[in-house]
Design a protein around this motif. Sequence first.
Motif, PDB file in Angstrom:
ATOM      1  N   THR A  51      24.656  48.046  -6.307  1.00  0.00           N
ATOM      2  CA  THR A  51      25.357  47.387  -5.199  1.00  0.00           C
ATOM      3  C   THR A  51      24.532  47.530  -3.918  1.00  0.00           C
ATOM      4  O   THR A  51      23.663  48.391  -3.824  1.00  0.00           O
ATOM      5  CB  THR A  51      26.744  48.021  -4.933  1.00  0.00           C
ATOM      6  OG1 THR A  51      26.560  49.396  -4.587  1.00  0.00           O
ATOM      7  CG2 THR A  51      27.647  47.905  -6.147  1.00  0.00           C
ATOM      8  N   THR A  52      24.823  46.651  -2.937  1.00  0.00           N
ATOM      9  CA  THR A  52      24.291  46.849  -1.590  1.00  0.00           C
ATOM     10  C   THR A  52      25.462  46.763  -0.626  1.00  0.00           C
ATOM     11  O   THR A  52      26.497  46.167  -0.934  1.00  0.00           O
ATOM     12  CB  THR A  52      23.256  45.765  -1.189  1.00  0.00           C
ATOM     13  OG1 THR A  52      23.930  44.513  -1.034  1.00  0.00           O
ATOM     14  CG2 THR A  52      22.137  45.646  -2.211  1.00  0.00           C
ATOM     15  N   HIS A 111      27.668  42.712  -3.620  1.00  0.00           N
ATOM     16  CA  HIS A 111      27.068  42.783  -2.290  1.00  0.00           C
ATOM     17  C   HIS A 111      28.075  42.635  -1.159  1.00  0.00           C
ATOM     18  O   HIS A 111      27.682  42.591   0.002  1.00  0.00           O
ATOM     19  CB  HIS A 111      25.968  41.727  -2.162  1.00  0.00           C
ATOM     20  CG  HIS A 111      24.920  41.890  -3.224  1.00  0.00           C
ATOM     21  ND1 HIS A 111      23.956  42.856  -3.168  1.00  0.00           N
ATOM     22  CD2 HIS A 111      24.761  41.261  -4.419  1.00  0.00           C
ATOM     23  CE1 HIS A 111      23.203  42.801  -4.271  1.00  0.00           C
ATOM     24  NE2 HIS A 111      23.682  41.840  -5.046  1.00  0.00           N
ATOM     25  N   ASN A 161      24.704  38.152   1.106  1.00  0.00           N
ATOM     26  CA  ASN A 161      24.620  39.407   1.860  1.00  0.00           C
ATOM     27  C   ASN A 161      23.339  40.176   1.525  1.00  0.00           C
ATOM     28  O   ASN A 161      22.259  39.597   1.567  1.00  0.00           O
ATOM     29  CB  ASN A 161      25.891  40.252   1.609  1.00  0.00           C
ATOM     30  CG  ASN A 161      27.161  39.495   1.947  1.00  0.00           C
ATOM     31  OD1 ASN A 161      27.680  38.745   1.121  1.00  0.00           O
ATOM     32  ND2 ASN A 161      27.649  39.640   3.155  1.00  0.00           N
ATOM     33  N   GLY A 162      23.502  41.462   1.131  1.00  0.00           N
ATOM     34  CA  GLY A 162      22.330  42.294   0.856  1.00  0.00           C
ATOM     35  C   GLY A 162      21.506  41.844  -0.329  1.00  0.00           C
ATOM     36  O   GLY A 162      20.410  42.357  -0.564  1.00  0.00           O
ATOM     37  N   GLY A 163      22.009  40.890  -1.082  1.00  0.00           N
ATOM     38  CA  GLY A 163      21.250  40.389  -2.225  1.00  0.00           C
ATOM     39  C   GLY A 163      20.309  39.236  -1.887  1.00  0.00           C
ATOM     40  O   GLY A 163      19.526  38.795  -2.720  1.00  0.00           O
ATOM     41  N   GLY A 205      29.293  46.320  -1.252  1.00  0.00           N
ATOM     42  CA  GLY A 205      29.484  45.734  -2.582  1.00  0.00           C
ATOM     43  C   GLY A 205      30.121  46.676  -3.593  1.00  0.00           C
ATOM     44  O   GLY A 205      30.123  47.895  -3.415  1.00  0.00           O
TER      45      GLY A 205
END
Length: 255
Positions: free
Chosen positions: A239-240, A206, A154-156, A243
Amino acid sequence: MPTVDEELERIRRLLVDAHERGVASGLGSGVLTDDDEVEGHNNPGAGGAGEIEKDDDGMLFVESFRNVTSVPRGFTRGRKRPRPLSLVNTVLIHQTAVAGGFGLSERLLGRHTGQVFSARQERYRDTPYHGMYSPMDRGSVVQWPAWVHTFHGNGGNDYSVGWAYDGKLPGDVLDLHGARSALRHFVTAMREVGVELRYVEAHRQHSNQRGGDPGADIWSSVVRPLLDELRLEERPTRTTGTGLPLPNDWRGHSS
Ligand SMILES: [Zn+2]
């Protein structure tokens, strides 16, 4: 600022050099001759002639990407365009959540003439993780070069490389020694090609759909004991998206 072409050339050179060093040391001579050239990987067990050797603990270590400058045709688990290695500073940890690990069809096994670990590596190519540990085979696979932006976390995704333990926890018996050796192998292999890894994060950080990924067992028994040795830092509250922070019990504190 280097141009994209200059950066690509630099990445290509790093990968080729590291690859050649790996092959040379694998052959024991430290020097490559023309006869020793292997296109893209130092894993003769996968699709090539010969067998890879187990180490004294019965483990197998391979860097199985087929070509150091391209991903296979048909790769759909990431972006087609390479990213600069300078963007990547984090290892993002997963479990595959497949009980007993990914299985193999008869057809796939047939294509690999019954060589299970070789077949498993082909199966893993359908996944977006840059590196994986297969407890069934006691095999550590570094499969995608770090410049491949894959959709694993995901956002990671933008700034990380993904590493997964192939199993379901809780449920499966955790292969502690194998998993630690594999994570060590993965981080070392990435650094050898110039990836400056500084942080380690969980997929949970995330996505709230992945609250148990990789879970307390892997985090507390595999990741945390290696932090000092591998010079990696947790970022427990970062977190993103949806998450979630790392839970206290993953980090050895009562909650
Ligand atoms: Zn995950």
